[in-house]
Design an enzyme around this catalytic site. Sequence first.
Site, mmCIF file in Angstrom:
data_model
loop_
_atom_site.group_PDB
_atom_site.id
_atom_site.type_symbol
_atom_site.label_atom_id
_atom_site.label_comp_id
_atom_site.label_asym_id
_atom_site.label_seq_id
_atom_site.Cartn_x
_atom_site.Cartn_y
_atom_site.Cartn_z
ATOM 1 N N THR A 185 0.869 -1.183 0.000
ATOM 2 C CA THR A 185 0.000 0.000 0.000
ATOM 3 C C THR A 185 0.901 1.226 0.000
ATOM 4 O O THR A 185 2.035 1.171 0.467
ATOM 5 C CB THR A 185 -0.899 0.059 1.243
ATOM 6 O OG1 THR A 185 -0.062 0.061 2.387
ATOM 7 C CG2 THR A 185 -1.834 -1.116 1.296
ATOM 8 N N GLU A 330 -6.013 -3.445 -0.124
ATOM 9 C CA GLU A 330 -6.319 -4.539 0.814
ATOM 10 C C GLU A 330 -7.584 -5.305 0.431
ATOM 11 O O GLU A 330 -7.879 -6.339 1.017
ATOM 12 C CB GLU A 330 -6.511 -3.970 2.234
ATOM 13 C CG GLU A 330 -5.245 -3.484 2.900
ATOM 14 C CD GLU A 330 -4.931 -2.012 2.608
ATOM 15 O OE1 GLU A 330 -5.364 -1.517 1.551
ATOM 16 O OE2 GLU A 330 -4.249 -1.383 3.423
ATOM 17 N N LYS A 439 -13.178 18.602 11.142
ATOM 18 C CA LYS A 439 -14.202 18.665 12.183
ATOM 19 C C LYS A 439 -14.420 20.121 12.564
ATOM 20 O O LYS A 439 -13.519 20.780 13.049
ATOM 21 C CB LYS A 439 -13.777 17.842 13.394
ATOM 22 C CG LYS A 439 -14.859 16.862 13.747
ATOM 23 C CD LYS A 439 -14.513 15.920 14.841
ATOM 24 C CE LYS A 439 -15.723 14.979 15.006
ATOM 25 N NZ LYS A 439 -15.499 13.955 15.942
ATOM 26 N N TRP A 444 -18.708 16.871 11.060
ATOM 27 C CA TRP A 444 -17.779 16.615 9.974
ATOM 28 C C TRP A 444 -18.175 17.334 8.689
ATOM 29 O O TRP A 444 -19.341 17.351 8.315
ATOM 30 C CB TRP A 444 -17.694 15.104 9.705
ATOM 31 C CG TRP A 444 -16.772 14.413 10.647
ATOM 32 C CD1 TRP A 444 -15.734 14.973 11.338
ATOM 33 C CD2 TRP A 444 -16.799 13.043 11.022
ATOM 34 N NE1 TRP A 444 -15.120 14.029 12.116
ATOM 35 C CE2 TRP A 444 -15.752 12.832 11.938
ATOM 36 C CE3 TRP A 444 -17.605 11.961 10.662
ATOM 37 C CZ2 TRP A 444 -15.481 11.589 12.505
ATOM 38 C CZ3 TRP A 444 -17.339 10.725 11.221
ATOM 39 C CH2 TRP A 444 -16.293 10.534 12.126
HETATM 40 P P1 AMP Z 1 -5.414 2.317 -2.630
HETATM 41 O O1 AMP Z 1 -5.188 1.197 -1.700
HETATM 42 O O2 AMP Z 1 -4.169 3.045 -3.010
HETATM 43 O O3 AMP Z 1 -6.208 1.887 -3.808
HETATM 44 O O4 AMP Z 1 -6.280 3.419 -1.867
HETATM 45 C C1 AMP Z 1 -7.509 3.094 -1.291
HETATM 46 C C2 AMP Z 1 -8.195 4.350 -0.833
HETATM 47 O O5 AMP Z 1 -8.482 5.218 -1.924
HETATM 48 C C3 AMP Z 1 -9.531 4.110 -0.184
HETATM 49 O O6 AMP Z 1 -9.445 3.671 1.141
HETATM 50 C C4 AMP Z 1 -10.186 5.479 -0.337
HETATM 51 O O7 AMP Z 1 -9.748 6.371 0.673
HETATM 52 C C5 AMP Z 1 -9.653 5.970 -1.667
HETATM 53 N N1 AMP Z 1 -10.637 5.716 -2.722
HETATM 54 C C6 AMP Z 1 -10.667 4.730 -3.622
HETATM 55 N N2 AMP Z 1 -11.732 4.849 -4.437
HETATM 56 C C7 AMP Z 1 -12.409 5.938 -4.030
HETATM 57 C C8 AMP Z 1 -13.610 6.583 -4.444
HETATM 58 N N3 AMP Z 1 -14.331 6.147 -5.470
HETATM 59 N N4 AMP Z 1 -14.003 7.681 -3.760
HETATM 60 C C9 AMP Z 1 -13.282 8.149 -2.720
HETATM 61 N N5 AMP Z 1 -12.151 7.589 -2.289
HETATM 62 C C10 AMP Z 1 -11.715 6.500 -2.929
#
Ligand code: AMP
Length: 543
Positions: A185, A330, A439, A444
């Site tokens: 990640t 994940e 906040k 929020w």
């Molecule tokens: P990654 O593991 O790099 O794919 O990042 C995952 C994170 O990206 C998620 O936990 C979200 O915070 C963000 N994310 C992915 N898709 C979206 C979406 N459609 N809208 C908002 N946040 C997103």
Amino acid sequence: MQGLMQDWPLLVSTILDHARINHPEREVVTRTVEGPIHRYTYRDLHGRAKRCAKALGRLGMRQGDVVATLGWNTHRHMECWYGIMGSGAVCHTLNPRLFLDQLNYIVNHAEDRFLLLDVSFVPIAEALQATCPTIKGYVILTDRAHLPETKLKNALCYEDLLAAEDESFAWVNVDERSAAGLCYTSGTTGNPKGVVYSHRSNVLHALAVNNADMLGLRSVDAIMPIVPMFHANAWATVFAAPMSGAKLVMPGGKLDGESVHQLLEDEAVTCTAAVPTVWLGLLQYLETQNKRLTTLQRVVVGGAACPGIVMEKFEEKYGVLVLHGWGMTEMSPLGTVSSLKPNQAKLSRAEQMKYKLKQGRAPYTVEMKIADDAGKELPRDGKTFGHLLVRGPAISKAYFKGEGGQILDQDGFFDTGDVATLDEEGFMQITDRAKDVIKSGGEWISSIEIENLAVGHPGVAEAAVIGLPHPKWDERPLLVVVKKPGAEVGKAEILSFLDGKIAKWWMPDDVVFATEIPHTATGKIQKRDLRERFKDHKLPGVV
Ligand code: AMP
């Protein structure tokens, strides 16, 4: 009584075997890193993946070894992917957009045995070589004619290796729960952590992704994953495409609007997937060049929230259905897609858009709940915000080598780090990352919602909202804007554009203009850096 069905192992190699037997002539088309378009079929991909497995075995790759790739979406990367996994080894995709010290940490942590890389990433591998002693050999994914001069020791030419082998390789019959893939990640806090996919989780996830309300790939489709294979399995398309027999179009490293448009049209692509910034680039190209989309039917937008303007333009101007998806590394990675349900078909367009712009609902295989800080489950009323927790057969239960310790709650749910609402229809909407929430007066404010409205202004290229300390309200939002080239737009105009679209108390206290907004290696806005950059900014009225 036991069921009397066969224990047919859910191995990734069965996906490619299926494509080879049932869709041998279906095309796999690549814009190569070297430039020209390359085309062959699933039959060829299958055969070359076997040659690749043989070649890597001859070099010393063994079952359970971790083998890294640094590659764009190409046919060769696909061959390595299946060749490694089909040998019972673990394919570790490295993200070339990471900083060198992060890559260095990751390669050493994963103990990568080999590194297979595109010509364009030779300088990165050269920079890693001295500090990554576990790597025993480098394979450059090109032919002899394109092999660059390199300081890499033990660098081999991929096409030479394949030419020396035949296709007589039997996939290794590993336990379906054994590791097949590894992806770190992006690690916005602490060191990056390794997510380990199993054969079983990959197969189950691909089946879920091929649900009609998810990506629903079919043999008549042509899918172009623009999202890279190094970003969480190209959102499972690398498994879901051969599983369905869809034509696969791999865009290589050229992801600008013009290059993307050309491939979409030339290869009659019907479905494609990428992060919003790619789509903003394509839409801008279409508009300035007055181009159309003649074959595209659905576009998956994910990785960051889909701005309303992206959905509106694709659907209303170009007649392409937008599927807003959410997920994370994940989760293999897809967790939700915002496909409308039959009762929503009767709603007005404006009401439908409200649902479509949410992150969407889960397929079978993903369970979601929201909880408060104490872990108590919160109502699914579409209003209450909480930590979003998930459970399912393609969701991490631990990180590689136990980093991060215990990551599941007592019921086996994983905390996504996102704050969201869930409604009665099962639709989830993200407010923010938990560490980025604003906040104000105990309530929020969703930075994502304000950002996505702000980019709807014709003069705004990109927007980010962060919370700044405030003596009365704890935090108040600051809007950071990057203007489109040549656009003349000021603070008052942006605020009046937002007026009426968001609650009064969500209105940013100030707007600042910047030349760029920092991004993470997976294209997300780097809020931590922005907060640091503007930490001394005085909001109006604050002394
Ligand atoms: P990654 O593991 O790099 O794919 O990042 C995952 C994170 O990206 C998620 O936990 C979200 O915070 C963000 N994310 C992915 N898709 C979206 C979406 N459609 N809208 C908002 N946040 C997103």
